[in-house]
Design an enzyme around this catalytic site. Structure first.
Site, short mmCIF file in Angstrom:
data_model
loop_
_atom_site.label_atom_id
_atom_site.label_comp_id
_atom_site.label_asym_id
_atom_site.label_seq_id
_atom_site.Cartn_x
_atom_site.Cartn_y
_atom_site.Cartn_z
N ASP A 94 0.82 -1.21 0.00
CA ASP A 94 0.00 0.00 0.00
C ASP A 94 0.85 1.27 0.00
O ASP A 94 0.60 2.19 -0.78
CB ASP A 94 -1.00 -0.01 1.17
CG ASP A 94 -0.35 -0.32 2.51
OD1 ASP A 94 0.81 -0.77 2.52
OD2 ASP A 94 -0.99 -0.12 3.55
N MET A 130 2.66 -13.62 11.01
CA MET A 130 2.98 -12.32 10.44
C MET A 130 1.70 -11.60 9.99
O MET A 130 0.72 -12.23 9.62
CB MET A 130 3.93 -12.50 9.26
CG MET A 130 4.86 -11.32 9.06
SD MET A 130 6.22 -11.73 7.93
CE MET A 130 7.63 -11.28 8.92
N GLY A 131 1.76 -10.30 9.99
CA GLY A 131 0.62 -9.46 9.62
C GLY A 131 0.53 -8.32 10.63
O GLY A 131 -0.17 -8.41 11.62
N ARG A 132 1.29 -7.23 10.35
CA ARG A 132 1.43 -6.15 11.34
C ARG A 132 0.12 -5.39 11.56
O ARG A 132 -0.13 -4.87 12.64
CB ARG A 132 2.51 -5.15 10.88
CG ARG A 132 3.90 -5.51 11.26
CD ARG A 132 4.24 -5.39 12.73
NE ARG A 132 4.24 -4.02 13.23
CZ ARG A 132 3.57 -3.62 14.28
NH1 ARG A 132 2.78 -4.43 14.93
NH2 ARG A 132 3.65 -2.37 14.69
N TYR A 182 9.15 -14.83 8.66
CA TYR A 182 10.08 -14.75 7.53
C TYR A 182 10.07 -16.02 6.69
O TYR A 182 10.36 -15.99 5.50
CB TYR A 182 11.50 -14.45 8.04
CG TYR A 182 11.58 -13.09 8.69
CD1 TYR A 182 11.67 -11.93 7.92
CD2 TYR A 182 11.50 -12.95 10.07
CE1 TYR A 182 11.71 -10.69 8.51
CE2 TYR A 182 11.53 -11.71 10.68
CZ TYR A 182 11.63 -10.57 9.88
OH TYR A 182 11.65 -9.32 10.46
N ILE A 208 2.33 -10.11 1.46
CA ILE A 208 1.84 -11.37 2.01
C ILE A 208 0.71 -11.11 3.01
O ILE A 208 -0.11 -11.98 3.26
CB ILE A 208 2.94 -12.22 2.68
CG1 ILE A 208 3.51 -11.55 3.93
CG2 ILE A 208 4.05 -12.58 1.70
CD1 ILE A 208 4.30 -12.49 4.82
N ASP A 209 0.67 -9.89 3.57
CA ASP A 209 -0.34 -9.59 4.60
C ASP A 209 -1.77 -9.62 4.06
O ASP A 209 -2.71 -9.69 4.84
CB ASP A 209 -0.08 -8.22 5.23
CG ASP A 209 1.19 -8.20 6.08
OD1 ASP A 209 1.84 -9.26 6.20
OD2 ASP A 209 1.53 -7.14 6.61
#
Length: 552
Positions: free
Chosen positions: A184, A259-261, A425, A213-214
């Site tokens: 984004d 993962m996925g902030r 990772y 990947i998110d």
């Protein structure tokens, strides 16, 4: 300019890697035949269109573009183009195939064109650090994971000086077009570049490609970002393995942070693929305004019910960004940042008196190790490093404390052992699935077509993804149509809004309808490793198919 020697030696590839290089990718049928580009209606913005119109006077309102079959090609195949491309942000499986798709488009439809790869992300554009990409250079990277063909970076082209550097590079290489492959933020940057180049009457057009990947860069026209499919399948294989381990030993609860902030898409998709006992979705925590104690109690309640059934093991999925969804934690962090900016932490704890009562209560509720992490781990600006908080370990400690209380009350009589994992990772650079390989190749090919037709400020869009590849649709969507504004330092800044998990969306609703059964009955699914042939090899993600309405 770098010497065009490929950084990879295919001679040391495994049999699977070698077979993937030679794997021929199908294209949507519109790209296999003559086509023309038709325009859609004028576009608007995702929010605050008046502000977006002011920020992008040359691009705002432009229509989307769609490739449709034609009797003869409408684009000049003798036009020799000079195209640059850049990988921006974190790695995602399939990036090399976007590059292969752009290269093959130029070879097929604009012979004699030149493709440059900027090294190390946007810094490569600013420093004019590039390599000319040839068939031999690209060959060992086809259908391979990673971004190491040209590498990536997290620099942004933001200041007037940086825009000037980009203009100079575009002029020096006489670029007709630039493809920005990123998430984004990177695509917001691509749109700013496109606007800047057009305002200066430069011939360089800019097209974006949706990478992360998110899974949080998507809209109706861009159904998914590339890399999400592969990453989720890699994590799901590992979760499935851990589930069988839990069932085999019968004595561990595995807490898996994924993962996925920001958005919890990866966690939700992996839950749909593997059926864990407990899955925390950040967006639901925020919507229900849950406190950290509420999340802990929910986990402990399930553990106690499972103990009554004789199960002292299980698997729990946690999104990386969970902390960001809990308002009380955000308030505590804001207060700590303020206090620690001005005060030294005394061992007697007098500084704690400056916390509000709610924040103090939460701070005392946290395990000591997490308290210390909040106090000691600061970023260069002196702020708490939220990303470094190992949420899975924190929850294990909090669950242990609560279970001990319940033991003393006589409501829990079993034994609890927690094991922590972070899967992150491992998923970013795996061999891309058939879906990601094909999707990325089509995105790259489409980007080539959009630049060839003189389009700018669009994001490459491939749709109808629930259908066979031949029936996929191809076009470009106005980047400004994905934008909203945020107020930063007293000014409006354009941003592509992250697509969060929708609690009314089909993927979450399916998960919510099954989670109680998964909690107490062991419905574990072990998806196994990614397949390139045979059963399951062409399956898309549950999230995508549910959102498209392709499965019930």
């Amino acid at each position: 300019m770098a010497t065009p020697n490929s950084g990879r030696a295919a001679s040391v590839y495994s049999e699977v890697q070698s077979s993937r290089i030679e794997h021929v990718l199908p294209l949507p049928s519109v790209l296999n035949h003559p086509f023309k580009i038709v325009q859609g209606p004028p576009s608007s913005a995702a929010g605050n269109p008046d502000e977006i119109a002011k920020l992008f006077p040359n691009l705002f309102g432009q229509p989307s573009a769609m490739l449709v079959p034609d009797v003869a090609d409408s684009l000049d195949s003798n036009q020799q183009l000079k195209i640059g491309l850049v990988l921006s942000g974190g790695q995602a499986p399939g990036g090399h195939n976007v590059i292969s798709g752009i290269f093959d488009y130029l070879q097929d439809r604009a012979k004699g064109s030149i493709l440059y790869g900027f090294r190390g992300g946007p810094a490569g554009i600013m420093k004019c650090n590039y390599v000319q990409l040839t068939a031999d250079y690209i060959h060992p990277y086809r259908n391979q994971g990673g971004f190491d063909m040209i590498c990536s970076g997290r620099d942004k082209i933001e200041t007037p000086e940086q825009f000037k550097q980009a203009e100079e590079t575009a002029g020096k290489l006489d670029l007709n077009g630039l493809v920005v492959i990123g998430g984004d933020d990177s695509n917001t940057n691509a749109c700013l570049l496109a606007e800047n180049f057009r305002s200066k009457n430069l011939k360089t057009r800019v097209i974006g490609c949706p990478k992360t990947i998110d899974g949080d860069l998507k809209c109706k026209e861009v159904p998914t970002s590339f890399g999400f499919d592969t990453a989720c399948k890699i994590y799901s294989e590992m979760i499935g393995n851990v589930m069988i381990d839990a069932r085999s030993t019968g004595k561990y609860y595995h807490f898996v942070r994924l993962m996925g902030r920001a958005a919890s898409h990866i966690t939700l998709e992996c839950a749909l693929q593997t059926h864990p006992n407990i899955t925390i979705i950040g967006e639901e925590v925020a919507a229900k305004k849950l406190a950290l104690k509420d999340v802990t109690d929910y986990i402990v309640d399930v553990i106690c019910k499972r103990a009554d059934l004789g199960y002292n093991y299980g698997v729990i999925l946690i999104p990386e960004g969970l902390i960001d969804f809990i308002p009380e934690v955000q308030n505590l962090i804001a207060e700590l940042n303020e206090i620690l900016a001005h005060d030294v932490v005394d061992e007697g704890g007098l500084w704690k008196k400056k916390l509000t009562s709610q924040s103090l209560q939460l701070f005392e509720f946290l395990p000591v190790a997490i308290q210390e992490q909040l106090m000691l781990e600061r970023d260069p600006h002196g702020n708490v490093q939220v990303a470094k908080i190992e949420t899975e370990k924190m929850l294990i400690q909090m669950v242990e404390t609560e279970l001990e209380k319940r033991k003393q009350q006589g409501t829990y009589k079993a034994h609890f052992k927690g094991q922590s994992h972070f899967f992150g990772y491992e998923g970013r650079c795996g061999l891309p699935t058939n879906f990601d390989s094909t999707y990325c190749y089509a995105l790259g090919y489409a980007a080539g077509a959009l630049l060839h037709s003189g389009k700018t400020g669009l994001i490459s869009s491939v749709g109808n993804l629930g259908a066979p590849v031949a029936e996929w649709t191809v076009g470009g969507t106005a980047l400004t149509s994905l934008m909203d504004v945020e107020r930063r330092h007293g000014k409006f800044k354009p941003v592509i809004k992250k697509a969060m998990v929708e609690l009314e969306g089909a993927p979450f609703k399916k998960f919510a309808s099954l989670r109680e059964e998964w909690a107490l009955k062991n419905r574990y699914v072990s998806p196994g490793p990614i397949q390139f042939m045979g059963p399951g090899s062409d399956a898309a993600s549950h999230t995508l198919l549910l959102e498209l309405g392709s499965v019930a």
